[in-house]
Scaffold this active site. Structure first.
Site, PDB file in Angstrom:
ATOM      1  CD  GLU A  47      14.490  -4.985 -15.356  1.00 52.57           C
ATOM      2  OE1 GLU A  47      13.543  -4.775 -16.116  1.00 52.57           O
ATOM      3  OE2 GLU A  47      15.162  -6.025 -15.369  1.00 52.57           O
ATOM      4  CD  GLU A 377      15.696 -11.746 -20.687  1.00 50.12           C
ATOM      5  OE1 GLU A 377      14.454 -11.852 -20.790  1.00 50.12           O
ATOM      6  OE2 GLU A 377      16.306 -12.041 -19.650  1.00 50.12           O
TER       7      GLU A 377
END
Length: 661
Positions: A47, A377
């Site tokens: 990320e 998420e």
């Protein structure tokens, strides 16, 4: 009375010593070869947080190279007669600068670029400076002088590498020259002088080391990419994480903007710029220079299966509670098409629209994408409602594609308990679980997957790390507990098919989140103890699980197991048995490794042991001390069908054993 008390104390001490000396017998069932361990079992998650892309893995040394930051000259210092224009040659990056004669022969016009916390260059290595440039209409050929300078220099000159370029075209054209510094400098500045009276226009100013990973021109920083390759990862998840969602839909990661000519990839705001005001970096943006093509190519070159993750039309739910911040389910058409087009980009023929884009970028052969993640998420009923039409469309067009859903941001609780049945209902192939938790959680989770439903989706432990209570930074004890937890992943390889530690990268001057697996400054990098735990599991993952028990139950750190966690695998390619044991206690633990199922003539013939340990549980590797905590290998004296060893306190050990038939 005193004599009796002394005898009692001596007896108690002797008994306690004897108790401590009791051997922990770990029994490995050699003939009960169990579940296959997936090639994707251990891998990497990337990320763009902590300056992981620009300023990190992506080897570009110039910040704001196309002058597209909202403050167009952020990262630059201008002097003399410099003006900003917005009718440049690249549609998505229209800005450029015009350098004009200052009006006085002793006054200079030009620019300095500060790079990412400075520009790191090494003595004797070559750096490719490139720029798109032109002579404005009606002008004459002009010149620029390009320098690497040390602005803090106490020597006679600031510049330590200098070259001149002649700009001779009225059309936009790419020019380049090589700079070869005669010193090493972690904090250099790139300086560009107008070296003539004629005006010149400059766009997409770039500086790369020529020695990138695999020599790619739009390449990756070699030491960081090598660290990834050395892990021997089986899966590579990208580009996030929370940046997939974006703080809002406008700033989500849009893969289509990250492919094609690098000069025309638009700037994107990085949500980690402002997420933590106490670690605020107003110059943190995404150039998209490291885009989906580069991610696919890196996956191929390090031998990992690519796992791209795409937005499901929900922006970050932590930061957006208003339904208007998300795409309505009825309006998801373009997002679903993005997913289908991505699969075509990765796998399509060169005659397909997006396969042609891949081929034009230099990779006619397909990348053989097998997995795709939708959403990150997300939670609540909104997530399965958004995910369902993606699954339907992907299954129809690409029935063999494996789809990864999510169990939300928590390792247990209301949202977790709601989402798992929803993922089963939707028939997701894998469910992405995330857990950043303290020591007590990791010590209690050795048997986490023992009772999972074997008939539903498989598990992807997609983001996890031990966040020490009061010690949310890299240290050995946290990595030891990660190693202990991973024995449960390995023992349950029939249900756990992927696992990736997170986050992957962090710049020592630009981090927002820690702990992280690999740290670096502008010249050097360091692999943490957590890195070595991941590497040991990946290098010695074996091919099949072997049952391992202590007193007929799995070794999960439970009651009466003396802080031990253990797992065993068989490697049929090397004909080796590999036993991993984490001793999380503060006492040495005598171990007997007993191999049941062998015939009398089958005995241990050779063995070695690799240990990761530190006398100081708060110790970890740093840029200055990169080898403070590293694996140490030794030979084992083996004979018969039993191995007796002593495992030191707070130690992770990998025993690699061969038998003689």
């Amino acid at each position: 009375m005193r004599k009796y008390t002394g005898l009692l104390a001596a007896f108690t001490f002797a008994a306690s010593v004897g108790l401590q000396a009791q051997t922990n017998e770990l029994v490995v069932q050699t003939k009960r070869v169990g579940a296959e361990i997936q090639p994707t079992m251990y891998g990497l998650f990337f990320e763009d947080i902590n300056y992981a892309a620009d300023g990190g893995l992506y080897a570009e040394l110039v910040k704001n190279r196309s002058f597209e930051f909202p403050q167009n000259l952020m990262g630059w210092k201008s002097f003399g007669k410099v003006s900003l224009k917005d009718d440049g040659p690249f549609e998505r990056n229209p800005h450029y600068v015009r350098l004009a004669y200052s009006g006085h022969p002793h006054k200079q016009t030009g620019l300095d670029n500060e790079g990412f916390f400075g520009i790191g260059v090494k003595q004797g290595e070559e750096y490719r400076f490139s720029v798109w440039a032109r002579i404005p209409e009606g002008g004459e050929a002009g010149k620029i002088r390009v320098e690497l300078v040390n602005t803090a220099s106490k020597g006679e000159r600031q510049a330590f590498a200098t070259e001149t370029l002649t700009i001779d075209s009225k059309e936009w054209k790419k020019y380049q020259v090589m700079l070869k510094p005669n010193v090493t400098d972690a904090k250099a500045v790139l300086r560009i002088f107008l070296a003539s009276r004629p005006t010149v226009d400059l766009e997409h100013v770039s500086l790369f080391p020529t020695d990138t990973w695999k020599g790619h021109e739009n390449g990756l920083r070699k030491d960081l990419a090598q660290a990834l390759a050395d892990l021997k990862p089986g899966i590579f998840r990208f580009p996030g994480g929370c940046i997939v969602e974006g703080t809002d839909l406008a700033t989500r990661y849009d893969w289509k903007k990250s492919v094609g000519p690098v000069e025309n990839r638009p700037l994107n705001e990085n949500r980690w710029q402002y997420t933590f005001p106490h670690r605020f970096f107003p110059d943190y943006y995404q150039s998209y220079g490291l885009g989906f093509y580069e991610f696919f190519l890196l996956s191929e070159e390090i031998g990992a299966e690519p796992l791209p993750v795409l937005s499901c039309g929900l922006s970050c739910q932590f930061q957006n509670t208003d339904a208007d911040a998300h795409v309505a389910v009825c309006d998801l058409g373009s997002y679903i098409q993005d997913a289908l087009d991505l699969i075509e980009f990765a796998n399509g023929s060169i005659d397909s629209p997006w396969g042609k884009v891949r081929a034009e970028m230099g990779h006619p052969a397909p990348f053989n994408l097998k997995f795709i993640g939708i959403g990150n998420e997300q939670w609540g009923k909104e997530y399965p409602e958004h995910l369902e039409p993606f699954i339907a469309a992907i299954r129809k067009a690409y029935p063999q594609m494996k789809i990864v859903g999510s169990s939300g941001p928590d390792s247990e609780g209301k949202q977790f308990d709601y989402l798992w049945p929803e993922m089963k209902r939707l028939k997701a192939d894998l469910v992405d679980e995330h857990f950043y938790r303290p020591e007590t959680w990791f010590l209690s989770q050795g048997s986490r997957y023992d009772n999972y439903d074997r008939k539903g989706p498989k598990v992807f432990a997609g983001e996890y790390a031990c966040h020490g209570k009061g010690k949310k930074w890299n240290h050995f004890h946290a990595s030891l507990l990660e190693a202990a937890f991973m024995t449960g992943l390995e023992r349950n390889a029939d249900i756990v098919h992927m696992a990736t530690y997170a986050p992957l990268f962090a710049h020592v001057e630009g981090w927002q989140w820690r702990p992280d697996m690999i740290w670096y400054d502008n010249l050097k990098s360091v692999r943490t103890a957590s890195y070595y735990v991941q590497q040991l599991y990946a290098l010695y993952k074996g091919t099949n699980v072997l049952p391992l028990t202590m007193n007929k139950v799995p070794v999960t750190g439970g009651e009466g197991q003396n802080g031990l966690f253990a797992s065993a695998v068989y490697d049929k390619l090397k004909d080796e048995i590999i036993v991993k044991v984490a001793n999380t206690s503060d006492k040495a633990q005598p171990l007997t490794l007993k191999f049941d199922g062998w015939k009398k003539k089958e005995v241990l013939s050779a063995g070695r042991c690799i240990k990761l340990a530190s006398a100081d549980p708060d110790m970890d590797n740093t840029i200055g001390k990169p080898s403070a905590v590293i694996p140490r290998e030794s030979d084992l004296q083996v004979s018969g069908q039993v191995l007796n060893v002593n495992l030191e306190p707070k130690t992770f050990a990998v025993y690699i054993l061969k038998k003689l038939s």
